[in-house]
Design a protein around this motif. Structure first.
Motif, PDB file in Angstrom:
ATOM      1  N   LEU A   1     -20.814  -5.952 -27.709  1.00 38.77           N
ATOM      2  CA  LEU A   1     -20.048  -4.756 -27.371  1.00 38.77           C
ATOM      3  C   LEU A   1     -19.775  -3.913 -28.616  1.00 38.77           C
ATOM      4  N   PRO A   2     -19.483  -2.622 -28.439  1.00 42.53           N
ATOM      5  CA  PRO A   2     -19.145  -1.780 -29.594  1.00 42.53           C
ATOM      6  C   PRO A   2     -17.871  -2.277 -30.273  1.00 42.53           C
ATOM      7  N   PRO A   3     -17.704  -2.010 -31.557  1.00 43.41           N
ATOM      8  CA  PRO A   3     -16.458  -2.385 -32.234  1.00 43.41           C
ATOM      9  C   PRO A   3     -15.253  -1.742 -31.547  1.00 43.41           C
ATOM     10  N   LEU A   4     -14.142  -2.447 -31.572  1.00 39.67           N
ATOM     11  CA  LEU A   4     -12.915  -1.928 -30.957  1.00 39.67           C
ATOM     12  C   LEU A   4     -12.342  -0.828 -31.839  1.00 39.67           C
ATOM     13  N   ASP A   5     -12.174   0.354 -31.278  1.00 42.76           N
ATOM     14  CA  ASP A   5     -11.692   1.510 -32.044  1.00 42.76           C
ATOM     15  C   ASP A   5     -10.212   1.804 -31.824  1.00 42.76           C
ATOM     16  N   LEU A   6      -9.730   1.600 -30.614  1.00 46.24           N
ATOM     17  CA  LEU A   6      -8.379   2.033 -30.252  1.00 46.24           C
ATOM     18  C   LEU A   6      -7.752   1.031 -29.292  1.00 46.24           C
ATOM     19  N   ILE A   7      -6.502   0.647 -29.579  1.00 48.68           N
ATOM     20  CA  ILE A   7      -5.718  -0.174 -28.661  1.00 48.68           C
ATOM     21  C   ILE A   7      -4.537   0.656 -28.164  1.00 48.68           C
ATOM     22  N   ILE A   8      -4.379   0.700 -26.866  1.00 50.13           N
ATOM     23  CA  ILE A   8      -3.264   1.390 -26.221  1.00 50.13           C
ATOM     24  C   ILE A   8      -2.352   0.341 -25.608  1.00 50.13           C
ATOM     25  N   ARG A   9      -1.054   0.448 -25.862  1.00 47.55           N
ATOM     26  CA  ARG A   9      -0.093  -0.426 -25.185  1.00 47.55           C
ATOM     27  C   ARG A   9       1.011   0.405 -24.559  1.00 47.55           C
ATOM     28  N   THR A  10       1.305   0.125 -23.314  1.00 44.35           N
ATOM     29  CA  THR A  10       2.341   0.848 -22.588  1.00 44.35           C
ATOM     30  C   THR A  10       3.665   0.077 -22.607  1.00 44.35           C
ATOM     31  N   SER A  11       4.715   0.717 -22.115  1.00 50.07           N
ATOM     32  CA  SER A  11       6.048   0.150 -21.836  1.00 50.07           C
ATOM     33  C   SER A  11       6.969   0.045 -23.040  1.00 50.07           C
TER      34      SER A  11
ATOM     35  N   LYS B   1       0.805  -1.212   0.000  1.00 52.36           N
ATOM     36  CA  LYS B   1       0.000   0.000   0.000  1.00 52.36           C
ATOM     37  C   LYS B   1       0.841   1.265   0.000  1.00 52.36           C
ATOM     38  N   SER B   2       2.033   1.198   0.585  1.00 50.37           N
ATOM     39  CA  SER B   2       2.842   2.409   0.736  1.00 50.37           C
ATOM     40  C   SER B   2       3.595   2.784  -0.524  1.00 50.37           C
ATOM     41  N   PHE B   3       3.662   1.899  -1.523  1.00 50.04           N
ATOM     42  CA  PHE B   3       4.420   2.197  -2.720  1.00 50.04           C
ATOM     43  C   PHE B   3       3.625   3.089  -3.644  1.00 50.04           C
ATOM     44  N   GLY B   4       4.223   4.181  -4.084  1.00 50.99           N
ATOM     45  CA  GLY B   4       3.552   5.108  -4.983  1.00 50.99           C
ATOM     46  C   GLY B   4       3.680   4.681  -6.423  1.00 50.99           C
ATOM     47  N   ARG B   5       3.127   5.467  -7.324  1.00 47.43           N
ATOM     48  CA  ARG B   5       3.115   5.137  -8.748  1.00 47.43           C
ATOM     49  C   ARG B   5       4.136   5.927  -9.537  1.00 47.43           C
ATOM     50  N   GLY B   6       4.983   6.695  -8.877  1.00 47.79           N
ATOM     51  CA  GLY B   6       5.992   7.435  -9.624  1.00 47.79           C
ATOM     52  C   GLY B   6       5.720   8.920  -9.642  1.00 47.79           C
TER      53      GLY B   6
ATOM     54  N   HIS C   1       2.829  -4.915  -9.680  1.00 44.63           N
ATOM     55  CA  HIS C   1       1.450  -5.298 -10.001  1.00 44.63           C
ATOM     56  C   HIS C   1       0.457  -4.513  -9.138  1.00 44.63           C
ATOM     57  N   HIS C   2       0.832  -4.272  -7.891  1.00 42.84           N
ATOM     58  CA  HIS C   2      -0.050  -3.474  -7.031  1.00 42.84           C
ATOM     59  C   HIS C   2      -0.162  -2.042  -7.574  1.00 42.84           C
ATOM     60  N   ALA C   3       0.988  -1.474  -7.947  1.00 45.65           N
ATOM     61  CA  ALA C   3       0.970  -0.127  -8.522  1.00 45.65           C
ATOM     62  C   ALA C   3       0.194  -0.111  -9.831  1.00 45.65           C
ATOM     63  N   GLY C   4       0.298  -1.193 -10.602  1.00 43.23           N
ATOM     64  CA  GLY C   4      -0.464  -1.295 -11.844  1.00 43.23           C
ATOM     65  C   GLY C   4      -1.957  -1.332 -11.588  1.00 43.23           C
ATOM     66  N   MET C   5      -2.362  -1.954 -10.486  1.00 44.61           N
ATOM     67  CA  MET C   5      -3.776  -1.988 -10.130  1.00 44.61           C
ATOM     68  C   MET C   5      -4.283  -0.576  -9.828  1.00 44.61           C
ATOM     69  N   LEU C   6      -3.458   0.224  -9.160  1.00 42.45           N
ATOM     70  CA  LEU C   6      -3.845   1.608  -8.876  1.00 42.45           C
ATOM     71  C   LEU C   6      -3.959   2.416 -10.170  1.00 42.45           C
ATOM     72  N   ALA C   7      -3.037   2.163 -11.106  1.00 44.37           N
ATOM     73  CA  ALA C   7      -3.112   2.848 -12.400  1.00 44.37           C
ATOM     74  C   ALA C   7      -4.358   2.426 -13.159  1.00 44.37           C
TER      75      ALA C   7
ATOM     76  N   ASP D   1       2.928   4.103 -14.304  1.00 45.69           N
ATOM     77  CA  ASP D   1       3.104   5.549 -14.459  1.00 45.69           C
ATOM     78  C   ASP D   1       2.118   6.157 -15.444  1.00 45.69           C
ATOM     79  N   PHE D   2       1.262   5.341 -16.029  1.00 44.04           N
ATOM     80  CA  PHE D   2       0.298   5.824 -17.022  1.00 44.04           C
ATOM     81  C   PHE D   2      -0.782   6.647 -16.324  1.00 44.04           C
ATOM     82  N   THR D   3      -0.971   7.875 -16.786  1.00 38.35           N
ATOM     83  CA  THR D   3      -1.879   8.801 -16.129  1.00 38.35           C
ATOM     84  C   THR D   3      -3.070   9.175 -17.009  1.00 38.35           C
ATOM     85  N   ARG D   4      -3.964   9.911 -16.416  1.00 36.77           N
ATOM     86  CA  ARG D   4      -5.099  10.474 -17.132  1.00 36.77           C
ATOM     87  C   ARG D   4      -4.621  11.329 -18.313  1.00 36.77           C
TER      88      ARG D   4
END
Length: 254
Positions: free
Chosen positions: A193-203, A3-8, A50-56, A230-233
């Motif tokens: 579901l609606p057709p897939l319009d956009l795929i985002i991949r990080t890293s 819980k104490s680890f931040g996301r960057g 993985h915990h930080a990824g869950m927060l993201a 580290d992926f943000t709004r």
């Protein structure tokens, strides 16, 4: 545990007010990649990543809802991820329980409907219970749909769809020769579901990694070097803004 680890450093420092999006995708798929590298860079165990990824992921869901996205599909655990160390897989199987315990009330308040893609029958019993409960509690919601691709693989999905179709043919409920692309869609995990319009991949990885292979046929692709925790709004807004500038011809001439 983590819980104490931040996301960057990027998380709070870059958040800005965003103008209204004039053109936006109805359905976004996100390959959430880079949790392990994020942890390694900080000298932390992979589980901390993985915990930080869950927060993201939580923030990405909120942002998609705030931006008015109709549907988002999150690649949470692939059919290939079983090859990872047992302790890591066990931790990943516990994350859905932790996530929904903390977030389900807000998701319900937002009107989010939860769905799962993939073969959930292979998941541990406690994970299957989380899957059932979260779907049941949100099944009547009419807001954004959030799909968690859990024990999901695009090739496996296509094989399962073919088996469903073949079974209907054998039972006389479908006819060979009448299958169209539109009809085939209803045999897929994403049916309705609606057709897939956009795929985002990080890293920084530039591949689909067996994610929504049929659905990705005409999806726009957006890649970033940013590691998933580290992926943000702001990153999401940038991806959607870039999508809005593209010309989607679907094989036709402009």
């Amino acid at each position: 545990m983590f819980k104490s680890f931040g996301r960057g450093e990027r998380t709070s420092a870059t958040t800005v007010e965003h103008p209204a999006l004039q053109v936006k995708p109805r359905h976004i798929g996100i390959i959430m990649d880079g949790n392990g590298r994020w942890a390694k860079k900080r000298g932390l165990p992979r589980m901390a990543g993985h915990h930080a990824g869950m927060l993201a992921m939580r923030e990405a869901i909120r942002a998609c809802d705030d931006f008015g996205i109709e549907c988002v599909t999150l690649y949470a655990f692939s059919t290939e991820n079983w090859k990872r160390p047992v302790a890591e897989v066990e931790y990943l199987m516990r994350l859905p329980e932790q996530f929904f315990r903390n977030e389900i009330d807000e998701l319900i308040k937002r009107g989010v409907k939860i769905r799962f893609l993939g073969d959930t029958s292979r998941l541990p019993s406690y994970t299957q219970e989380t899957v059932r409960t979260s779907m049941q509690r949100t099944e009547h919601n009419t807001g954004m749909t959030v799909n968690f691709a859990l024990n999901y693989g695009g090739r496996t999905e296509l094989m399962s769809a073919i088996e469903r179709y073949a079974k209907e043919v054998a039972e006389g409920r479908a006819t060979v020769g009448d299958l169209t692309e539109a009809k085939f869609d209803r045999y897929l995990d994403t049916a309705g579901l609606p057709p897939l319009d956009l795929i985002i991949r990080t890293s920084g990885e530039i591949r689909l990694s067996n994610f929504l292979l049929w659905q990705a046929a005409y999806a726009e692709l957006w890649f970033t070097e940013v590691l998933w925790p580290d992926f943000t709004r702001d990153d999401l807004f940038q991806a959607i803004s870039d999508y809005g500038k593209r010309k989607r011809r679907f094989g036709a001439i402009e």
